[in-house]
Design an enzyme around this catalytic site. Structure first.
Site, PDB file in Angstrom:
ATOM      1  CE  LYS A 246      -3.974  -1.773   0.145  1.00 65.05           C
ATOM      2  NZ  LYS A 246      -5.066  -1.512   1.096  1.00 65.05           N
ATOM      3  CD  GLN A 306      -2.969  -8.578   9.830  1.00 62.19           C
ATOM      4  OE1 GLN A 306      -3.873  -8.891  10.304  1.00 62.19           O
ATOM      5  NE2 GLN A 306      -2.657  -7.413   9.753  1.00 62.19           N
ATOM      6  CG  ASP A 341      -1.643  -4.550   2.471  1.00 60.78           C
ATOM      7  OD1 ASP A 341      -2.992  -4.695   2.686  1.00 60.78           O
ATOM      8  OD2 ASP A 341      -0.962  -3.575   3.215  1.00 60.78           O
ATOM      9  CG  ASP A 377      -4.182  -6.465  14.261  1.00 65.88           C
ATOM     10  OD1 ASP A 377      -4.777  -5.202  14.444  1.00 65.88           O
ATOM     11  OD2 ASP A 377      -4.552  -6.644  13.028  1.00 65.88           O
ATOM     12  CG  ASN A 378      -8.450  -7.055  13.650  1.00 66.27           C
ATOM     13  OD1 ASN A 378      -9.237  -6.462  14.271  1.00 66.27           O
ATOM     14  ND2 ASN A 378      -7.812  -6.641  12.297  1.00 66.27           N
ATOM     15  CD  GLU A 406      -7.515  -4.094  16.893  1.00 60.28           C
ATOM     16  OE1 GLU A 406      -8.027  -2.981  16.389  1.00 60.28           O
ATOM     17  OE2 GLU A 406      -7.142  -5.075  16.274  1.00 60.28           O
ATOM     18  CE  LYS A 517      -3.123   0.775   9.590  1.00 63.17           C
ATOM     19  NZ  LYS A 517      -4.453   0.062   9.240  1.00 63.17           N
ATOM     20  CE1 TYR A 518      -2.184   1.560   4.739  1.00 63.16           C
ATOM     21  CE2 TYR A 518      -3.094   3.494   5.648  1.00 63.16           C
ATOM     22  CZ  TYR A 518      -3.137   1.926   5.460  1.00 63.16           C
ATOM     23  OH  TYR A 518      -4.215   1.238   5.831  1.00 63.16           O
TER      24      TYR A 518
END
Length: 594
Positions: A246, A306, A341, A377-378, A406, A517-518
């Site tokens: 990204k 992930q 991504d 995360d998640n 989270e 983040k990017y």
């Protein structure tokens, strides 16, 4: 135990989660109130005790319970070690106390009690487990007793405070009832009381054109500690994938120098057990962890299950992933959102059990590198059985490891994650802005059963969440939400940029424009309008007042203005008490009566 033996009822245990299916959470070294409803048929007196021990040991510690009201009993128990424990209850008919109360009534009414006194002698003679002192006391009472003595004097001797204490210790436990054994997990204090500061290490160089390193982070440690935080949390520090990377503001067309999202984990440089080469290596990471500890900080890592499309696992273990009919790998989606991504793993079919072992081993790998706190995360998108197994595996070896969920999802799902082992959880605090919303939500968290297994962590902002309230409230709004997060909860957190009131949004979204983040960012935390002093004050109050540690001690008070939230916290002995009045309106001063 036969049905006929269960004459004394034990129910309504406050630390029993789903019938004992899950462990209640306590804090090692903190005194906790253990309660149950305990009662018997008729009017006989009863007595009760709590038994507890560390799991795997033989000897129980007994703590006698005290009657509260309406058949509710309580004991104050301290689980000393950060470990798994076991808890149960004993209850029995107390014939001596029953006799003492009944004879006292008869004596007061002028009735003869000769036979009752003989019954009392027999009860005293029945002591079974008396030590030498108690045995000598009972023998003395019996030896001094005689049928020719005045009845009142005889009764006074048999029911003296010394006799009552001795019989409480060693009288037979008639109709003894034993409750089932319940699991308890005693966390270390940081699971219940911590202040988190979140940063992306790659943005700590001070130059938006230069990728930050662990050495850059080391230079920021005095600043973070000076603000008063005790946990320094990093977003993922692993290699970032190049496939479908990204660009800025989550674009699909990255420039040649765009660093990509740190959540797109894995490339030819390695996966979850590797370090992004531009951050440093394991030697420099070790120096960072050591330096953080020297500053009174713990390092927390992001554990994101992930993979980027070029993660080594995809090549080495294709059976761990979902593949589409055309042979392409399925990237992550939350329709209509797409995450080109990122690729999600599959926890069952050909992935079981090797994937589970691999993920557990990733956590253990970083534990060996000095990391004892993980923000996950998640977790609500991964199977509950996996988390229960994995967290249990890790904490059986390292009970001091803490997991933060989270999970911004449905209430029952969030609570289930707490039950299966998460020591902390993100919460709805981020979206509870009005007085009624805050009172309702905090009352639920601090008074209902979930307080025994779900500990909220009140993050005021995150890299993913730029709250609407902060987008429109200015500096005053940041001070309001800081005060609420730091003083309502035991755990709270800020994502860097909060101290300079960063709130520029992507139009119409709860997202940051030019999110790091990017892209790389350079922060000037000393720019005019910063609220560093407010953060220092809040953390100073938290550190110096014992009342702030247990978030369940929160109580709300009247303030006759819907824009003013009044609440307080106190220690059990009331030796430390703090009263807060927070103006929820960032745009105007408010007055109130109380």
């Amino acid at each position: 135990m036969r049905l006929a033996d269960a004459r004394v009822a034990i129910e309504g245990v406050n630390l029993e989660i789903d019938g004992g299916r899950f462990a209640a959470k306590v804090v090692a070294g903190w005194e906790v109130a253990v309660e149950a409803d305990i009662f018997c048929d008729g009017h006989d007196s009863i007595d009760a005790a709590v038994l507890h021990r560390q799991r795997g040991t033989d000897d129980w510690t007994e703590v006698r319970m005290e009657f509260l009201v309406n058949d509710r009993w309580q004991a104050r128990v301290t689980f000393a070690e950060n470990a798994f424990h076991e808890l149960t209850f004993l209850a029995w008919r107390d014939l001596y106390t029953t006799w003492r109360k009944e004879v006292a009534k008869k004596l007061a009414a002028g009735q003869k009690i000769d036979l009752e006194l003989e019954e009392g002698r027999r009860l005293l003679q029945s002591v079974e487990t008396a030590g030498a002192e108690d045995r000598a006391l009972v023998d003395r009472i019996l030896g001094e007793d005689g049928a020719d003595q005045e009845a009142g004097a005889r009764f006074a001797r048999m029911s003296s405070p010394e006799a009552v204490a001795a019989m409480k210790r060693c009288a037979p436990r008639t109709n003894l009832t034993c409750y089932k054994i319940l699991p308890i997990f005693a966390d270390r204090e940081a699971a219940a009381f911590s202040a988190w500061y979140e940063m992306m290490p790659r943005s700590q160089s001070g130059d938006p054109e230069r990728h930050g390193t662990f050495d850059d982070v080391i230079r920021k440690l005095p600043y973070v500690r000076d603000l008063g935080f005790d946990v320094l949390y990093f977003t993922p520090i692993h290699p970032i994938g190049r496939v479908n990377r990204k660009g800025r503001n989550n674009s699909l067309t990255p420039g040649p120098d765009d660093p990509g999202s740190p959540y797109a984990i894995g490339s030819e440089e390695g996966g979850h057990d590797a370090i992004h080469p531009e951050l440093g290596d394991f030697e420099s990471f070790g120096r960072l962890v050591e330096a953080a500890h020297a500053h009174g900080l713990e390092v927390a890592l992001d554990f994101a299950i992930q993979c980027a499309p070029d993660h080594p696992w995809i090549r080495e273990h294709p059976e761990w992933f979902d593949w589409r009919p055309d042979g392409t790998i399925k990237f992550a989606e939350n329709p209509p959102k797409k995450y080109e991504d990122i690729v999600n793993v599959h926890f069952y079919r050909g992935a079981l059990p090797e994937l589970w072992y691999a993920l557990r081993d990733v956590v253990l790998f970083w534990v060996e590198k000095g990391v004892k706190i993980f923000r996950v995360d998640n977790p609500h998108t991964k199977p509950f059985p996996f988390w229960e197994w994995m967290i249990g595996e890790v904490q059986s070896q390292h009970p001091d490891v803490i997991f933060l969920a989270e999970a911004f999802t449905r209430p029952k799902v969030m609570k289930r994650l707490g039950k299966v082992g998460y020591g902390q959880s993100y919460s709805y605090f981020t979206w509870r802005n009005t007085k009624a919303e805050l009172i309702d939500y905090l009352t639920e968290l601090t008074t209902e059963e979930c307080r025994h297994y779900m500990r909220p962590n009140f993050f005021a902002n995150t890299p993913d969440i730029n709250p609407v309230y902060l987008q429109h409230s200015g500096r005053a709004g940041f001070r309001v939400r800081l005060a609420l997060a730091a003083t309502l909860g035991g755990n709270y957190g800020l994502y860097n940029g909060y101290e300079i009131c960063e709130a520029t949004p992507v139009p119409g979204k709860e997202e940051y424009f030019n999110s790091e983040k990017y892209q790389l960012r350079a922060w000037d935390f000393d720019q005019p309008g910063h609220i560093q002093d407010d953060i220092r004050l809040m953390n100073h109050i938290r550190r110096t007042h014992p009342a702030m540690r247990d978030f369940t001690r929160l109580r709300f008070y009247d303030a006759h203005n819907d824009s003013v939230l009044a609440y307080g916290k106190s220690t059990e002995d009331k030796q430390d008490f703090l009263l807060f009045h927070v103006n929820l309106d960032p745009h105007a001063a408010q007055t109130f009566e109380f």
